[in-house]
Design a protein around this motif. Structure first.
Motif, PDB file in Angstrom:
ATOM      1  N   ALA A 239       4.037   0.059  -1.177  1.00 50.53           N
ATOM      2  CA  ALA A 239       3.810  -1.285  -0.629  1.00 50.53           C
ATOM      3  C   ALA A 239       2.381  -1.746  -0.901  1.00 50.53           C
ATOM      4  O   ALA A 239       2.112  -2.951  -0.987  1.00 50.53           O
ATOM      5  CB  ALA A 239       4.090  -1.297   0.873  1.00 50.53           C
ATOM      6  N   ALA A 240       1.468  -0.772  -1.038  1.00 48.41           N
ATOM      7  CA  ALA A 240       0.062  -1.101  -1.304  1.00 48.41           C
ATOM      8  C   ALA A 240      -0.222  -1.223  -2.792  1.00 48.41           C
ATOM      9  O   ALA A 240      -1.367  -1.450  -3.188  1.00 48.41           O
ATOM     10  CB  ALA A 240      -0.835  -0.028  -0.690  1.00 48.41           C
ATOM     11  N   GLY A 241       0.807  -1.055  -3.622  1.00 45.73           N
ATOM     12  CA  GLY A 241       0.631  -1.247  -5.052  1.00 45.73           C
ATOM     13  C   GLY A 241       0.487   0.017  -5.871  1.00 45.73           C
ATOM     14  O   GLY A 241       0.292  -0.040  -7.089  1.00 45.73           O
ATOM     15  N   PHE A 242       0.573   1.174  -5.211  1.00 45.41           N
ATOM     16  CA  PHE A 242       0.510   2.436  -5.947  1.00 45.41           C
ATOM     17  C   PHE A 242       1.873   2.744  -6.577  1.00 45.41           C
ATOM     18  O   PHE A 242       2.921   2.386  -6.023  1.00 45.41           O
ATOM     19  CB  PHE A 242       0.136   3.592  -5.017  1.00 45.41           C
ATOM     20  CG  PHE A 242      -1.322   3.648  -4.664  1.00 45.41           C
ATOM     21  CD1 PHE A 242      -2.185   4.500  -5.332  1.00 45.41           C
ATOM     22  CD2 PHE A 242      -1.833   2.847  -3.653  1.00 45.41           C
ATOM     23  CE1 PHE A 242      -3.523   4.553  -5.004  1.00 45.41           C
ATOM     24  CE2 PHE A 242      -3.170   2.888  -3.312  1.00 45.41           C
ATOM     25  CZ  PHE A 242      -4.026   3.748  -3.987  1.00 45.41           C
ATOM     26  N   GLU A 243       1.860   3.426  -7.698  1.00 44.24           N
ATOM     27  CA  GLU A 243       3.085   3.927  -8.310  1.00 44.24           C
ATOM     28  C   GLU A 243       3.171   5.420  -8.011  1.00 44.24           C
ATOM     29  O   GLU A 243       2.357   6.207  -8.502  1.00 44.24           O
ATOM     30  CB  GLU A 243       3.084   3.707  -9.824  1.00 44.24           C
ATOM     31  CG  GLU A 243       4.326   4.267 -10.508  1.00 44.24           C
ATOM     32  CD  GLU A 243       4.231   4.227 -12.017  1.00 44.24           C
ATOM     33  OE1 GLU A 243       5.185   4.691 -12.678  1.00 44.24           O
ATOM     34  OE2 GLU A 243       3.204   3.742 -12.538  1.00 44.24           O
TER      35      GLU A 243
ATOM     36  N   ARG B 178      -7.526   3.931  -0.976  1.00 45.90           N
ATOM     37  CA  ARG B 178      -8.132   3.190  -2.094  1.00 45.90           C
ATOM     38  C   ARG B 178      -9.558   3.677  -2.361  1.00 45.90           C
ATOM     39  O   ARG B 178      -9.978   3.791  -3.512  1.00 45.90           O
ATOM     40  CB  ARG B 178      -8.147   1.692  -1.782  1.00 45.90           C
ATOM     41  CG  ARG B 178      -6.766   1.043  -1.770  1.00 45.90           C
ATOM     42  CD  ARG B 178      -6.911  -0.465  -1.672  1.00 45.90           C
ATOM     43  NE  ARG B 178      -5.627  -1.128  -1.518  1.00 45.90           N
ATOM     44  CZ  ARG B 178      -4.770  -1.331  -2.511  1.00 45.90           C
ATOM     45  NH1 ARG B 178      -5.071  -0.924  -3.728  1.00 45.90           N
ATOM     46  NH2 ARG B 178      -3.624  -1.943  -2.290  1.00 45.90           N
ATOM     47  N   ARG B 179     -10.297   3.962  -1.299  1.00 43.55           N
ATOM     48  CA  ARG B 179     -11.675   4.416  -1.457  1.00 43.55           C
ATOM     49  C   ARG B 179     -11.723   5.764  -2.185  1.00 43.55           C
ATOM     50  O   ARG B 179     -12.533   5.960  -3.098  1.00 43.55           O
ATOM     51  CB  ARG B 179     -12.349   4.528  -0.088  1.00 43.55           C
ATOM     52  CG  ARG B 179     -13.828   4.850  -0.158  1.00 43.55           C
ATOM     53  CD  ARG B 179     -14.537   4.511   1.135  1.00 43.55           C
ATOM     54  NE  ARG B 179     -14.112   5.338   2.261  1.00 43.55           N
ATOM     55  CZ  ARG B 179     -13.387   4.892   3.270  1.00 43.55           C
ATOM     56  NH1 ARG B 179     -12.982   3.628   3.329  1.00 43.55           N
ATOM     57  NH2 ARG B 179     -13.059   5.696   4.264  1.00 43.55           N
TER      58      ARG B 179
ATOM     59  N   GLU C 126      -5.868   0.838   7.864  1.00 43.56           N
ATOM     60  CA  GLU C 126      -7.008   1.764   7.799  1.00 43.56           C
ATOM     61  C   GLU C 126      -6.713   2.897   6.817  1.00 43.56           C
ATOM     62  O   GLU C 126      -7.593   3.306   6.047  1.00 43.56           O
ATOM     63  CB  GLU C 126      -7.279   2.341   9.191  1.00 43.56           C
ATOM     64  CG  GLU C 126      -8.451   3.312   9.229  1.00 43.56           C
ATOM     65  CD  GLU C 126      -8.681   3.876  10.631  1.00 43.56           C
ATOM     66  OE1 GLU C 126      -9.355   4.917  10.737  1.00 43.56           O
ATOM     67  OE2 GLU C 126      -8.163   3.280  11.608  1.00 43.56           O
ATOM     68  N   PHE C 127      -5.474   3.380   6.841  1.00 42.51           N
ATOM     69  CA  PHE C 127      -5.097   4.471   5.945  1.00 42.51           C
ATOM     70  C   PHE C 127      -5.178   4.034   4.480  1.00 42.51           C
ATOM     71  O   PHE C 127      -5.743   4.744   3.644  1.00 42.51           O
ATOM     72  CB  PHE C 127      -3.676   4.937   6.274  1.00 42.51           C
ATOM     73  CG  PHE C 127      -3.150   5.987   5.334  1.00 42.51           C
ATOM     74  CD1 PHE C 127      -3.709   7.255   5.293  1.00 42.51           C
ATOM     75  CD2 PHE C 127      -2.093   5.698   4.475  1.00 42.51           C
ATOM     76  CE1 PHE C 127      -3.230   8.221   4.420  1.00 42.51           C
ATOM     77  CE2 PHE C 127      -1.605   6.655   3.599  1.00 42.51           C
ATOM     78  CZ  PHE C 127      -2.180   7.917   3.572  1.00 42.51           C
TER      79      PHE C 127
END
Length: 214
Positions: free
Chosen positions: A22-26, A121-122, A115-116
């Protein structure tokens, strides 16, 4: 960003997949054990590997050992470790080197999705994400004697070791089983954060620590 996930809890693994996607990661691979995640990273060379600290078969430090192997063999893959609670000695091992692209979070942080994902991403971008509880406990640890972490029984076992007694001798003296003695000694060696070495050498180091000469 491409990611692999290693988590033995199916429900949490499915949840992590959905949150990351959902955050754009594959998510290119997901597994429930450490050995498989090493193979997945070698095959896919992802940007990020998310690992549980405790996985099959022993549910002790498989995830940590996998994380150390990943950072040594594929340094371009960022690593995020998830743990049920703070594993101090594991966190210390992992934080003694380069912390770029490394994170250590408690699983409860996953509940706060925003937050997760920010932490994920960081880490994936080469930064560091440490759970506040991890930082707090490691700071506290600097100000306490490792011997204070031993239970009363573990101190008795260590004192018997200092007298030169064997496991059988300690068991007889304390009126406990030899298997109980072995378990206490393993706990002592872990809590004293003694370096990896053969068992006899680590016993000597433990005794020296007890006597205050190491």
């Amino acid at each position: 960003m491409r990611a692999v996930i290693a988590e033995d809890s199916v429900l949490l693994r499915v949840g992590l997949v959905k949150v990351l996607e959902a955050a754009g990661f594959e998510v290119v691979a997901e597994t429930g054990d450490a050995e498989s995640v090493l193979a997945a990273v070698e095959e896919h060379r992802p940007d990020l590997a998310v690992l549980d600290v405790r996985m099959p078969p022993s549910f002790t430090d498989e995830g940590v050992r996998a994380a150390l192997a990943l950072r040594a063999q594929w340094p371009d893959t960022a690593v995020l470790l998830l743990s049920q609670y703070v594993e101090e000695r594991y966190a210390t091992d992992l934080l003694t080197g380069d912390t770029a692209g490394f994170g250590y979070l408690l699983k409860q942080r996953v509940a706060d999705v925003a937050e997760f994902i920010e932490a994920v991403r960081r880490v994936a971008a080469g930064g560091t994400a440490l759970d506040p509880q991890v930082v707090s406990q490691l700071l506290m640890r600097r100000h306490r004697d490792p011997l204070e972490r031993l239970t009363a029984r573990e101190r008795e076992v260590l004192a018997s070791m200092a007298e030169g007694r064997s496991n059988a001798g300690i068991a007889e003296q304390l009126v406990i089983s030899e298997s109980a003695v072995a378990k206490h000694i393993n706990n002592i060696l872990a809590k004293l954060d003694l370096p990896k070495a053969d068992a006899d050498h680590r016993r000597v180091l433990a005794v020296l620590r007890f006597l205050g000469v190491s």
